[in-house]
Design a protein around this motif. Sequence first.
Motif, PDB file in Angstrom:
ATOM      1  N   VAL A 164      -2.534 -16.657   4.801  1.00 47.73           N
ATOM      2  CA  VAL A 164      -2.424 -15.535   5.733  1.00 47.73           C
ATOM      3  C   VAL A 164      -1.496 -14.465   5.173  1.00 47.73           C
ATOM      4  O   VAL A 164      -1.815 -13.261   5.199  1.00 47.73           O
ATOM      5  CB  VAL A 164      -1.924 -16.024   7.114  1.00 47.73           C
ATOM      6  CG1 VAL A 164      -1.702 -14.844   8.056  1.00 47.73           C
ATOM      7  CG2 VAL A 164      -2.938 -17.000   7.721  1.00 47.73           C
ATOM      8  N   ALA A 165      -0.343 -14.873   4.660  1.00 44.29           N
ATOM      9  CA  ALA A 165       0.603 -13.897   4.120  1.00 44.29           C
ATOM     10  C   ALA A 165       0.007 -13.157   2.925  1.00 44.29           C
ATOM     11  O   ALA A 165       0.307 -11.974   2.711  1.00 44.29           O
ATOM     12  CB  ALA A 165       1.896 -14.602   3.703  1.00 44.29           C
ATOM     13  N   GLY A 166      -0.840 -13.828   2.154  1.00 38.79           N
ATOM     14  CA  GLY A 166      -1.449 -13.187   1.000  1.00 38.79           C
ATOM     15  C   GLY A 166      -2.286 -11.984   1.353  1.00 38.79           C
ATOM     16  O   GLY A 166      -2.353 -11.009   0.583  1.00 38.79           O
ATOM     17  N   VAL A 167      -2.927 -12.024   2.516  1.00 39.73           N
ATOM     18  CA  VAL A 167      -3.725 -10.877   2.964  1.00 39.73           C
ATOM     19  C   VAL A 167      -2.837  -9.649   3.127  1.00 39.73           C
ATOM     20  O   VAL A 167      -3.184  -8.539   2.689  1.00 39.73           O
ATOM     21  CB  VAL A 167      -4.437 -11.213   4.291  1.00 39.73           C
ATOM     22  CG1 VAL A 167      -5.158  -9.989   4.843  1.00 39.73           C
ATOM     23  CG2 VAL A 167      -5.418 -12.365   4.087  1.00 39.73           C
ATOM     24  N   TYR A 168      -1.679  -9.836   3.729  1.00 39.07           N
ATOM     25  CA  TYR A 168      -0.781  -8.703   3.975  1.00 39.07           C
ATOM     26  C   TYR A 168       0.000  -8.329   2.718  1.00 39.07           C
ATOM     27  O   TYR A 168       0.446  -7.178   2.593  1.00 39.07           O
ATOM     28  CB  TYR A 168       0.152  -9.047   5.142  1.00 39.07           C
ATOM     29  CG  TYR A 168      -0.635  -9.289   6.403  1.00 39.07           C
ATOM     30  CD1 TYR A 168      -1.035  -8.231   7.216  1.00 39.07           C
ATOM     31  CD2 TYR A 168      -1.040 -10.571   6.755  1.00 39.07           C
ATOM     32  CE1 TYR A 168      -1.785  -8.444   8.346  1.00 39.07           C
ATOM     33  CE2 TYR A 168      -1.793 -10.799   7.892  1.00 39.07           C
ATOM     34  CZ  TYR A 168      -2.165  -9.729   8.680  1.00 39.07           C
ATOM     35  OH  TYR A 168      -2.939  -9.941   9.791  1.00 39.07           O
ATOM     36  N   ALA A 169       0.161  -9.283   1.794  1.00 31.25           N
ATOM     37  CA  ALA A 169       0.762  -8.938   0.506  1.00 31.25           C
ATOM     38  C   ALA A 169      -0.147  -7.983  -0.264  1.00 31.25           C
ATOM     39  O   ALA A 169       0.326  -7.026  -0.895  1.00 31.25           O
ATOM     40  CB  ALA A 169       1.009 -10.205  -0.311  1.00 31.25           C
ATOM     41  N   VAL A 170      -1.460  -8.218  -0.197  1.00 28.87           N
ATOM     42  CA  VAL A 170      -2.413  -7.307  -0.826  1.00 28.87           C
ATOM     43  C   VAL A 170      -2.331  -5.932  -0.168  1.00 28.87           C
ATOM     44  O   VAL A 170      -2.345  -4.890  -0.844  1.00 28.87           O
ATOM     45  CB  VAL A 170      -3.839  -7.876  -0.744  1.00 28.87           C
ATOM     46  CG1 VAL A 170      -4.861  -6.842  -1.214  1.00 28.87           C
ATOM     47  CG2 VAL A 170      -3.957  -9.142  -1.577  1.00 28.87           C
ATOM     48  N   GLY A 171      -2.216  -5.913   1.153  1.00 29.47           N
ATOM     49  CA  GLY A 171      -2.055  -4.641   1.853  1.00 29.47           C
ATOM     50  C   GLY A 171      -0.802  -3.906   1.435  1.00 29.47           C
ATOM     51  O   GLY A 171      -0.805  -2.683   1.252  1.00 29.47           O
ATOM     52  N   TRP A 172       0.300  -4.648   1.251  1.00 33.41           N
ATOM     53  CA  TRP A 172       1.555  -4.035   0.794  1.00 33.41           C
ATOM     54  C   TRP A 172       1.362  -3.417  -0.583  1.00 33.41           C
ATOM     55  O   TRP A 172       1.821  -2.298  -0.834  1.00 33.41           O
ATOM     56  CB  TRP A 172       2.645  -5.092   0.764  1.00 33.41           C
ATOM     57  CG  TRP A 172       4.034  -4.551   0.542  1.00 33.41           C
ATOM     58  CD1 TRP A 172       4.961  -4.248   1.500  1.00 33.41           C
ATOM     59  CD2 TRP A 172       4.652  -4.247  -0.720  1.00 33.41           C
ATOM     60  NE1 TRP A 172       6.118  -3.790   0.929  1.00 33.41           N
ATOM     61  CE2 TRP A 172       5.957  -3.767  -0.447  1.00 33.41           C
ATOM     62  CE3 TRP A 172       4.237  -4.322  -2.035  1.00 33.41           C
ATOM     63  CZ2 TRP A 172       6.831  -3.382  -1.429  1.00 33.41           C
ATOM     64  CZ3 TRP A 172       5.106  -3.940  -3.040  1.00 33.41           C
ATOM     65  CH2 TRP A 172       6.389  -3.481  -2.742  1.00 33.41           C
ATOM     66  N   LEU A 173       0.683  -4.137  -1.475  1.00 33.03           N
ATOM     67  CA  LEU A 173       0.454  -3.623  -2.823  1.00 33.03           C
ATOM     68  C   LEU A 173      -0.426  -2.371  -2.814  1.00 33.03           C
ATOM     69  O   LEU A 173      -0.347  -1.548  -3.740  1.00 33.03           O
ATOM     70  CB  LEU A 173      -0.189  -4.704  -3.695  1.00 33.03           C
ATOM     71  CG  LEU A 173       0.718  -5.899  -4.046  1.00 33.03           C
ATOM     72  CD1 LEU A 173      -0.095  -7.012  -4.672  1.00 33.03           C
ATOM     73  CD2 LEU A 173       1.839  -5.460  -4.975  1.00 33.03           C
TER      74      LEU A 173
END
Length: 494
Positions: free
Chosen positions: A207-216
């Motif tokens: 789940v956190a990986g989805v928002y990490a991609v968004g941050w990038l």
Amino acid sequence: MHTSLHLLADAPAQLLPARELMAFTLASHIILVPLGVALPLITLVMHYIGLRRNDPTALLLARRWSAVMAVQFAVGVVTGTVLSFEFGLLWPGLMGRWGDVFGIGFGVEAWAFFLEAVLIAIYLYGWRRLKPRTHFLLGLPLPAAALLGAFGILAANSWMNTPQGFSLDSEGNPVDVNVWKAIFTPMFGPQYWHFVVAMLLTAGYMVAGVYAVGWLRGRRDRYHRLGFAVPFTIAAVATPVQFVLGDSIARSVFHKQPVKFAALEIVWETDTRVPEYLFGRLHPDGSVSGGIKVPLLDSILAGFSPNTKVVGLTSVPADQRPTATQATIAHWAFDLMVVIGSVLVLLALWYGLVWLRHRRLPASKWFYRSAACAGVASVVAVECGWIATEVGRQPWIVYQNMRVAEAVTSTRSSSLWIMLGVVIVVYVFIFGSLLAVLLKMRTRWRLADEQEAAGRRGDAPETDSPYGPRTPVPAGDGASAGGSGAAPSGDGRP
């Protein structure tokens, strides 16, 4: 002819396609399991934050995650049902002879499945129609139902690894079944908690990986920060715990399944002062090529002393142990799981140190790149864990009681290969459909967020608060959508 080739020649023709079919369906299903087991808890944590702080962003995230939970559960129903049928179709010897002993685990899992389905439906329904506190309280049993399902499956699998709770009659059939002992076997505790924590950290990183991609990609608003911070924090806390549990289960295997431990560590002969091989390949003559050899380490890890005796594969006859190829597969899977776990511990420490020193999220792009990869790496580690568990137990389907070859179906091997091809095609369609649905949901949510940021009202329910009345539908739209003569009610429902 070499010993391993003799064993291969003696195996029934159905064995290879049956194992390949079971392996493919299990490997596919297990991709969904972390979200099924742990996403309810992560969602409820976010839900609690939203209620406690009166935070509409947290409530919006919880509501959206609950929708993902429902979609994932629906697909998991399909893949899990296929696995249930395969136990009977592919392994009738196992179910026919031993079903009375360990079948209780599957019964528990079935009840948990139905309970979870009802609770998910209530939780989704309650976003619009229940009081906030009541809605949250009705969602609290969801994680327990998910853990109950895992309890049933792990009870069955741990029994296959360390069977007990029965006696054998003169014909070798189980009698005098003690259900309590059959469920709580010596490997149940280590396997269950290792599995549950693995699901928690894997789901958190996914789940956190989805928002990490968004941050990038430049989306650094509070929505993405909160969507990243909560699941990643849960996963980061669970990661070092999992490392300790992993050491515990390896030690349990050393004591309860010494031949399996020898396969995981590619130990050929029983000895003390045994070296540890990081990767490497075991050959049929007992030699090891490749990898990194660390003197004494295997004995030290097993018993905290270089003089610890480690049982080797040759301690049992060749037909009672994994082949050299199977041992190498189990060893590589085990080592890869440990390597991934070690890297995740470092990532969790990075996150924790930044938070303790600065009380903020890390700012490094490399951290978020690593976080974006952590979810995929966690799934790979879970797959490796099951490979090590199942391949390392070979040739037994019930450890030291029934071989896999004795349990396999008598269905023609050609039919099983055709079935495998059909299942692959169907699963590609199923997982492609799941991906399409999730991407469609993401697009819809992103559009709703852009409309709200621009000060425009989007389509309900995304632009409304999770609790309270919906925006009334204009009369013209209501007539075109639902027909004339139906005035909208205060909550937007006809």
